[in-house]
Write an enzyme that holds these catalytic residues in place. Structure first.
Site, short mmCIF file in Angstrom:
data_model
loop_
_atom_site.label_atom_id
_atom_site.label_comp_id
_atom_site.label_asym_id
_atom_site.label_seq_id
_atom_site.Cartn_x
_atom_site.Cartn_y
_atom_site.Cartn_z
N GLU B 500 0.79 -1.22 0.00
CA GLU B 500 0.00 0.00 0.00
C GLU B 500 0.84 1.29 0.00
OE1 GLU B 500 -2.38 -1.08 3.34
OE2 GLU B 500 -3.15 -2.81 2.23
N GLU B 531 -5.79 -6.04 0.89
CA GLU B 531 -4.85 -7.12 1.18
C GLU B 531 -5.17 -8.39 0.41
OE1 GLU B 531 -6.23 -5.17 3.46
OE2 GLU B 531 -4.50 -4.09 4.24
N HIS B 598 -4.02 -3.12 15.70
CA HIS B 598 -2.75 -2.81 15.04
C HIS B 598 -1.56 -3.34 15.83
CE1 HIS B 598 -4.83 -0.23 12.20
NE2 HIS B 598 -3.70 0.09 11.62
#
Lengths: 454, 822
Positions: B500, B531, B598
């Site tokens: 990305e 993804e 995350h």
């Protein structure tokens, strides 16, 4: 500024003071916090005072029955007040002895209320009265208290309603006594007062007294005491207490019995409140502190031993549990085992047992073999128990012949049972037992004779 | 985010409207008579022939599944059979124009497409090339079987080869196209341009795009057709594949020679049902699948619906669409309308549709209608057509008998070679470059600014006195990864990388800084935030023979490419019977400061799936060496990195990180600190906390800890760890993954079994709590800390004198937490 210890112990009963003694002996810096007298229930209002009184009663019984042995004792009487006074003396002496042991092993004793404030990276903060204590490890041995069931009219102990604590403080011999609960405590007090001439009635909810012990011997025991004048009401559920009257339901019918005093001995409950246990997040299980085999709680550095765990409720279990804690703290991997814990009822005759009963073996589907012999099989018993009877029962594993359980009714089984404890703890088999030499003549030979019965 | 393109607010904010062009629907209306200039009679009859081959093949399977026999030949086939009876015209029409260089990908219902494309390729191959394919494939094993007693033409031999190879594969025979490891839903044969069919609906939607990317980047001939179903248009990966395939950069940013759309046709085989749901009218809202093209790009993907009941209509569409692809105007979306007479599978009672509906479509049966038209147009007569059908039927009976003959067509003899399947899980073939040709780069490696900069860095973290160099001076872990990757970019011309933020940005956590300058667009580019397509296209790229480094930034995004990582990447090497290789190094970064979505270490999820190599280096030396190994291999490697240590210098390898090329074998743990009293085995960046703990243990408690860095999860060599345990008798196993179900437990279990006699205490797992990852400021309560090792040792292994535990490792608490599921 708080003081630092390797181990803080709350509760100075058989778990706490034994653990303190052992830990001190091994060089740990120990503080023992006890709000009452050292020795706990056992020394102050349990094992020791009752055994002292029971010995007086036994002497009295023996004096009355001395004639059978060709000894004449005339006008045998007793003085209840003196009996109680002697009991106080014995207790005081032993409590003092515990204090000396603590000193000997450098255990610092605080005769104060303990309160747990919490746990941090530095350790566990406790106060003993005003004093701040910081300990790396904490052992909780706050014991248990008599359980008074919520029966209408029973309320809290008073002049009439007694627990083990109040009954030991009686000034006068009651003329009649109703015992609610025919367990060990109930039977021992019943035996004592029965010997002294009190009219004793036992009301038991289950269908037999002394459940958990060998049931065959419990029946024999009940029959012996029935002959001695105790009235038993089995399968009798107390539904109400009205003054001195105990009302119970038996086979669907209401009956009642009255007594000057009423002893409540239906069980005991762990003491987990009032000392800040909630500040640690310790997990409880059925009212007691939950522990693993090493007596660790779910909180790091926090241990529990004795009645507060809510299961064995025996002084000697408590002491061993305390020792397990100290062993693990000092680098010895030790696990608590409950399969060789003896149980003794100090009635006359004594009733002792260790390991599996037949009932338990059946319940657990353990294949066993069993042999029993009358106590009269050995000479020493006949010599000392004129007209007395008793029995010894041994259970071994069907496959390997390892000793699983030993049960004895008869004097002095309380002093003999430890041999069976060792056999079970050491996982001895019939063969190995056969090779042990017993002193002759002793009543203990009944154990060996029974072993040869297989 | 290329700087060369200026986003002008004046333009962007201008009012206006988006205009759409009409999307053609079933506009083909030519009669056979009118098509006679475009097709010879033989061509027209061959179309009939190919459709009948499919019909008879599927009918045979249907009868075997439902009645246990075909033409008197009994057989029990317990496996799946998703049949396409009714859809023959769409398959033959799709394949008719394609050449051997054109690749098709398919679905679980692709028997017809395999046969159609195979027959088409056989027709187009010259006899010599066809023979060569058959002679070399599995050393001629299949050829020998179908050649026995056969005297016909090479093309007929090719047809026998195709039908037998497919059938034997469906029946799980070792003589099948994929050694029986693919089966009905996956069978394929790459020499005829038939690429993997996919049992996961929409699975080909992104993989096929990767194949098209391979063709484009490596300047290979041919187009790629993604045969997907109408219902798969609702699948995320299909949409992601479409988005990837239509990126503006292909036409706007890539170098001139490379400019132009991807050569891919999304061929929606619209049989109007997805399981029990009717796509138009019930489970979708598009009305017609072709409509979707209008929302994708200004070309509307050249979308069109064609009548897949008429093979000539489909052929016509393909001729036009292939022209668009040739003009570099792809990709194309083609909806081919058809109908399946058979159920989803033979067990489907078709309770969701009426008998009348099925009959109405059967009355217009594509084969019978086409036959009637042929006869009417005077191309042939019915007798001749019936004769063709009878011949095909006889061929089927013959090949069925051969394919179920256990002597001629045995299954893998697992008893004789018990590890046969295991040996196929990885290809383990070190390969420096996937293709011998010059690499396309922008400058010599020595001229690269980052390479020049790295030459000045300290390749060991400490100076001669043991003092650490400043972070700026230290050669860091990110540099190790970079060095290995740039090195391979200059060795392997097929190597590409994308993610990305790979271009201009410099890659996540500055790993790719310097690469943008070194590489042309088509070797390093930014992908959509998608993804599934990043990994899915990589799979397609690798299948075709390219090496690729997809990168998905945070580990937590693995869920977004779940099917690609769990079902596709790991399985195709073995499912192909080792025909395919999968040189994909998937870079995944484990976070730590950004909370619940995350900061997760999902190495265990990946390690659980057979077929993936999993590494997690945390030192610059290990990172470079393992990346070199990963890139030298042909197996899929999930390469975990930790955001905690991108800037860490080399503290262990004497002499620092070598400047030249070296490999660290995947699967070998490494002792980072020698000790004798307790072993600590770590996965990932937990290593550094374990080393801190080891220091405290030594200094405060006199315990000497041996710290071993696992470095790899799959494969894993236990020998080093067991040797250590023999010495210490105690082991802790730690990593940042949440403890329950983590790979740490796998290590503990194996160590328990392998070193039971040497252990003085149970192996203890020190993992993260089974919670959400809290905010950075609360992470100490969640991730293993240095103190936790001491806590666990004190509680579970050996009491430390006077020690007060911080984290709770008591047995009672372990039980309590498990009871609560936390």
């Amino acid at each position: 500024m708080s003081k630092n210890y390797d181990l803080a112990i709350i509760g100075g009963g058989p778990a706490g003071y034994v653990a303190a003694e052992r830990a001190g002996h091994k060089g740990l810096k120990v503080v023992l916090i006890e709000k009452g007298e050292l020795g706990g229930v056992c020394l102050n209002e349990g094992c020791i005072p009752t055994k002292t009184l029971l010995y007086s009663a036994k002497l009295y019984d023996n004096a009355i029955g001395a004639e059978k042995y060709g000894v004449q004792a005339r006008e045998v009487t007793f003085d209840f007040g003196k009996m109680m006074a002697r009991k106080e003396k014995v207790v005081k002496k032993l409590v003092g002895g515990v204090g000396l042991k603590m000193k000997e092993h450098h255990v610092e004793v605080r005769r104060k209320e303990a309160y747990i404030k919490g746990r941090s990276a530095a350790g566990i903060s406790i106060t003993a009265g005003e004093e701040e204590i910081l300990a790396a490890n904490l052992l909780i041995c706050t014991g248990s208290e008599a359980f008074v069931p919520p029966i209408p009219g029973l309320g809290s102990p008073n002049e009439t309603i007694l627990t083990n604590r109040e009954i030991l403080q009686l000034k006068e011999l009651p003329s009649s006594l109703v015992v609610i609960g025919g367990g060990v405590i109930g039977m021992e007090f019943a035996s004592f007062f029965n010997s002294l001439g009190t009219k004793v009635t036992i009301v038991e909810m289950l269908d037999e007294i002394l459940t958990g012990m060998d049931s065959e011997m419990s029946v024999m025991m009940r029959q012996m005491y029935a002959k001695k004048g105790i009235t038993f009401h089995l399968s009798a559920k107390v539904v109400e207490v009205n003054g001195t009257e105990v009302i119970f339901e038996k086979e669907g019918k209401k009956e009642s019995v009255t007594g000057d005093k009423i002893l409540v001995s239906v069980g005991r409950k762990p003491v987990t409140k009032g000392f800040g246990l909630e500040n640690l997040g310790v997990e409880l299980d059925r009212g007691g502190i939950k522990v693993d085999e090493r007596m660790k709680t779910n909180v790091p550095n926090v241990f529990a031993a004795g009645d507060v765990t809510g299961f064995s409720l025996l002084a000697h279990t408590a002491s061993r549990e305390g020792e397990v804690v100290v062993n693990n703290l000092t680098g010895r991997n030790d696990r608590m085992r409950y399969n060789a814990i003896p149980g003794v009822v100090y009635t006359n005759p004594e009733f002792s047992g260790v390991g599996l009963t037949e009932e338990k073996a059946k319940e657990q589907n353990i294949a066993y073999k069993c042999v029993k012999l009358p106590m009269a099989y050995v000479g020493r018993f006949i010599a000392e128990n004129e007209g007395g009877s008793g029995v010894c029962k041994v259970l071994v594993g069907e496959k390997y012949g390892e000793v699983l359980g030993v049960h004895m009714l008869g004097n002095p089984s309380s002093e003999m049972i430890y041999g069976a404890c060792m056999a079970i703890e050491m996982e001895m088999t019939l063969k190995e037992m056969e090779e042990v030499v017993f002193p002759h003549p002793t009543v203990s030979e009944i154990f060996k004779e029974t072993i040869f019965g297989f | 985010m290329p700087k060369v393109q200026f986003i002008d607010p004046g333009v962007a904010r201008k009012s206006g409207e988006i205009k759409f062009k009409p999307i053609p629907v079933n506009q083909y209306s030519k009669s056979i008579q009118e098509e006679k200039n475009n097709f010879s009679n033989d061509d027209l009859i061959r179309i009939y022939h190919d459709m009948v081959v499919i019909r008879e093949f599927e009918t045979m399977l249907n009868l075997i599944k439902t009645t246990g026999e075909y033409s008197g030949v009994p057989y029990d086939h317990p496996g799946p059979a998703h049949l396409s009876i009714g859809q023959e015209a769409s398959a033959v029409g799709m394949a008719y124009t394609l050449t051997v260089e054109d690749f098709i990908f398919g679905s679980h219902r692709s028997h017809g497409e395999i046969l159609a494309k195979g027959l088409s390729s056989i027709q187009k191959l010259d006899d010599v090339d066809l023979m060569k394919i058959m002679e070399t494939f599995f050393d001629g094993t299949i050829l020998k079987i179908v050649q026995k007693d056969f005297k016909g033409s090479v093309k007929d031999l090719g047809r026998r080869f195709l039908i037998y190879g497919t059938l034997a594969e469906i029946f799980a025979r070792e003589t099948g196209f994929n050694k029986g490891l693919g089966g009905s839903m996956h069978a394929f044969f790459t020499p005829f341009g038939v690429y993997p069919n996919n049992a996961i609906v929409g699975g080909s939607g992104d993989i096929a795009v990767g194949a098209a990317l391979y063709k484009k980047v490596n300047r290979k001939k041919g187009v790629v057709v993604a045969n997907i179903g109408d219902a798969s248009m609702a699948c995320g990966p299909v949409w992601e594949g479409i988005s990837f395939a239509t990126m503006d950069q292909f036409t706007q940013l890539w170098d001139d020679g490379m400019k132009g759309g991807l050569p891919v046709i999304f061929n929606v085989m619209n049989n109007q049902y997805g399981m029990g749901g009717q796509t138009a009218g019930e489970t979708m809202g598009y009305g017609m699948a072709a409509r979707i093209g209008a929302g994708v790009n200004p070309d509307q993907m050249h979308a069109e619906r064609v009548d897949g009941y008429n093979p000539l209509a489909v052929i016509d569409a393909y001729k036009r669409k292939l022209k668009i692809i040739a003009d570099k105007k792809g990709p194309v979306l083609l909806e081919v309308l058809t109908y399946r007479f058979s159920g989803h599978s033979p067990s489907d009672a078709s309770s969701y549709r009426s008998k009348e509906e099925v009959e109405a479509w059967q009355n217009q049966d594509c084969i019978h209608t086409y036959a009637k038209n042929l006869v009417e147009a005077g191309v042939t007569d019915q007798l001749k057509l019936d004769g063709i059908w009878q011949e095909i039927k006889a061929l089927m009976v013959d090949l069925l008998k051969v394919s179920i003959d256990d002597v001629v067509s045995p299954r893998m003899d697992i008893r004789k070679r018990p590890e046969q399947i295991g040996e196929m899980i990885f290809s383990n073939t070190p390969t420096e470059t996937m293709e011998e040709r010059p690499v396309e780069v922008n400058h010599a490696m020595a001229e690269n600014a980052r390479v020049i900069q790295l030459a000045k860095k300290e390749r060991f973290a400490y100076d001669a006195e043991g003092k650490p160099f400043s972070k700026m001076k230290q050669y860091q872990l990110r540099d190790g990864i970079f060095e290995a990757i740039i090195d391979r970019f200059y060795k392997d011309p097929t190597l590409i990388a994308y993610g990305e933020e790979n271009r201009d940005w410099g890659g996540a956590f500055a790993v790719y800084r310097g690469l943008t300058e070194a590489l042309p667009y088509h070797r390093l580019f930014n992908s959509p935030i998608s993804e599934a397509s990043i990994v899915g296209t990589s799979i397609g790229y690798a299948m075709c023979g390219g090496r690729v480094i997809p990168e998905i930034m945070y580990c937590d995004f693995l869920g977004r490419c779940g099917d690609e990582v769990f079902n596709q990447l790991p399985k195709w090497q073995a499912m192909s019977g080792n025909v395919l290789k999968m040189p994909v190094v998937l870079r995944v970064s484990v976070g730590s400061k950004y909370g619940a979505q995350h900061s997760q270490d999902w190495t265990s999820l990946v390690a659980h799936i057979p077929g993936l190599k999993v590494v997690f280096p945390v030192t610059p030396y290990d990172a470079k060496g393992l990346m070199n190994s990963a890139l030298q291999g042909t197996d899929p490697v999930v390469f975990f990195e930790s955001q905690r240590v991108y800037d860490i210098g080399e503290q262990f390898h004497a002499g620092g990180v070598p400047e030249g090329y070296y490999e660290i074998p995947i699967g070998e743990p490494d002792v980072k600190r020698a000790g004798k009293d307790v072993t600590i085995l770590t996965i990932g960046a937990t290593l550094y906390r374990a080393l801190d703990a080891a220091k405290i243990l030594e200094e405060k408690y006199g315990l000497s800890a041996e710290v071993i860095d696992a470095r790899s999860l799959v494969p894993f060599n236990y020998e080093l760890v067991i040797e250590s345990v023999k010495k210490t008798g105690r082991i802790l196993i730690s990593g940042d993954a949440t403890s329950r179900g983590s790979f740490l437990n796998d290590l503990a279990r194996n160590i328990t079994e392998l070193a039971f006699d040497y252990l003085d205490a149970p192996p203890v797992v020190v993992g993260s709590r089974n919670w959400i990852t809290p905010a950075y400021e609360l992470e100490e309560a969640f991730f293993p800390q240095a103190g936790w090792f001491l806590d666990a040792i004190h509680e579970k292994i050996v009491p430390l004198a006077g020690y007060v535990a911080g984290e709770n490792f008591t047995d009672m608490e372990q039980i309590r937490r498990a009871k609560l599921g936390i």
